[in-house]
Design a protein around this motif. Structure first.
Motif, short mmCIF file in Angstrom:
data_model
loop_
_atom_site.label_atom_id
_atom_site.label_comp_id
_atom_site.label_asym_id
_atom_site.label_seq_id
_atom_site.Cartn_x
_atom_site.Cartn_y
_atom_site.Cartn_z
N SER A 298 0.88 -1.20 -0.10
CA SER A 298 -0.16 0.02 -0.27
C SER A 298 0.99 1.17 -0.12
O SER A 298 -0.02 2.40 -0.11
N THR A 299 2.30 1.13 0.72
CA THR A 299 3.66 2.52 0.09
C THR A 299 3.09 3.17 -0.70
O THR A 299 3.17 4.55 -0.60
N ASN B 23 1.20 3.64 6.49
CA ASN B 23 0.04 4.30 7.00
C ASN B 23 -0.75 2.89 7.69
O ASN B 23 -0.11 2.63 9.07
N PRO C 111 -5.20 -2.09 -0.43
CA PRO C 111 -3.97 -1.27 -1.43
C PRO C 111 -4.74 -0.70 -2.50
O PRO C 111 -4.20 0.41 -3.62
N THR D 279 -4.58 3.03 -4.73
CA THR D 279 -4.29 2.71 -5.81
C THR D 279 -5.48 3.34 -7.06
O THR D 279 -5.01 4.61 -7.13
#
Length: 240
Positions: free
Chosen positions: A103-104, A117, A227, A231
C-alpha cells in the motif's frame, strides 16, 4: 449482554479491587459486519479527503469511526483463547507488513512518506500486544519501546495505539477500569481528528454485540481492498 458460545475471548477473573462488568461477547458474524461498516466508511472518508477536498463534514465525521472499529476487530481476534499459542500474532504481523508495504506507493503519493499507513499502525499495536502477552520484564520494556518509537512513525500515532490497547485490555478482562481506558484511548484521537466522532465507534461495537449477523469471514478481501482502493484513488487524483 448475552453470551454467544465460541465467539468470545474468555474473561480473566477480576479481583475485588477491579469490579467486573457483565460477561461480554461478540458473534463472529457481527464482528464481520463491523468490518464491512468500517470498510464502507473508510472508502467514503478517503473519497472525501482525496477527491472532494474534504468538502463533506458528514463523511469526515463518519470516517473517524474507522480506525477504532478496525483496531477493535484486530484486538478481539488477538485476545481469543489460544491465539498466542497458535502463532496468530506472528501471522498477523507478517500479513500487515506485506500489505502495508504494497500500500505504500499509493499512500506516499496521496499523503507522503510520513506517517506510515494504518496497516503499520495495526502492526505496531499487534507487536506491543504480542510482547505483553509473552510476558517478562525485558519484553515489557520492549513493548514500551515499540509503543514509543512505533507511535511516532505510524498513522494516527500514539492515540491509535492507545485505542487498540484499550480494546484488547477490555476484551481480555471486561472491567470498569479497562472500559475507561478504552474510552479515554479512543477519545484521545480527538487530538488528531479535531472532534470526538471516534467515540461513536464504541456504541456501534456495543450494539453489534447484541445481534448475531449471519456473515461469513472474508479476511483476504479486507487486506486486498486497502492497497487496491488507495491505488485507484491515486490514479484518479493523478488523472485530474
Amino acid at each position: 449482554m448475552r453470551m454467544l458460545h465460541g465467539s468470545t475471548p474468555k474473561p480473566v477473573p477480576s479481583s475485588a479491587h477491579t469490579p467486573a462488568l457483565l460477561p461480554w461477547a461478540l458473534a463472529d458474524g457481527s464482528l464481520e459486519a463491523l468490518k464491512w461498516v468500517a470498510l464502507v466508511l473508510m472508502a467514503g472518508d478517503h473519497v472525501n479527503k482525496y477527491l472532494l477536498d474534504e468538502s463533506s463534514a458528514t463523511l469526515y465525521a463518519l470516517g473517524r469511526m474507522v480506525m477504532p472499529v478496525f483496531g477493535f476487530a484486530l484486538m478481539f481476534n488477538l485476545a481469543r483463547p489460544g491465539a498466542l499459542a497458535a502463532g496468530l500474532h506472528l501471522r498477523v504481523m507478517k500479513r500487515l507488513a506485506l500489505v502495508g508495504a504494497l500500500s505504500t506507493p499509493a499512500f506516499v503519493y496521496l499523503v507522503g512518506w510520513w506517517p506510515l499507513n494504518i496497516l503499520f499502525t495495526l502492526l505496531v499495536a499487534t507487536l506491543v500486544v504480542y510482547l505483553l502477552e509473552r510476558g517478562g520484564r525485558l519484553r515489557r520494556l520492549l513493548a514500551a519501546l515499540a509503543f514509543i518509537v512505533g507511535g511516532a512513525l505510524v498513522e494516527f500515532w500514539w492515540p491509535a495505539l492507545l485505542t487498540c490497547l484499550g480494546a484488547w485490555a477490555f476484551v481480555r478482562k471486561p472491567t470498569a477500569g479497562r472500559l475507561a481506558f478504552w474510552v479515554l484511548g479512543t477519545a484521545s484521537l480527538a487530538i488528531i481528528n479535531g472532534n470526538f466522532a471516534a467515540l461513536a465507534a464504541l456504541p456501534l461495537i456495543g450494539g453489534a454485540s447484541k445481534v448475531d449477523f449471519p456473515l461469513r469471514r472474508n479476511r483476504w478481501f479486507f487486506y486486498a481492498f486497502y492497497p487496491a482502493h488507495l491505488t485507484l484513488l491515486a490514479l484518479c487524483l493523478a488523472a485530474r
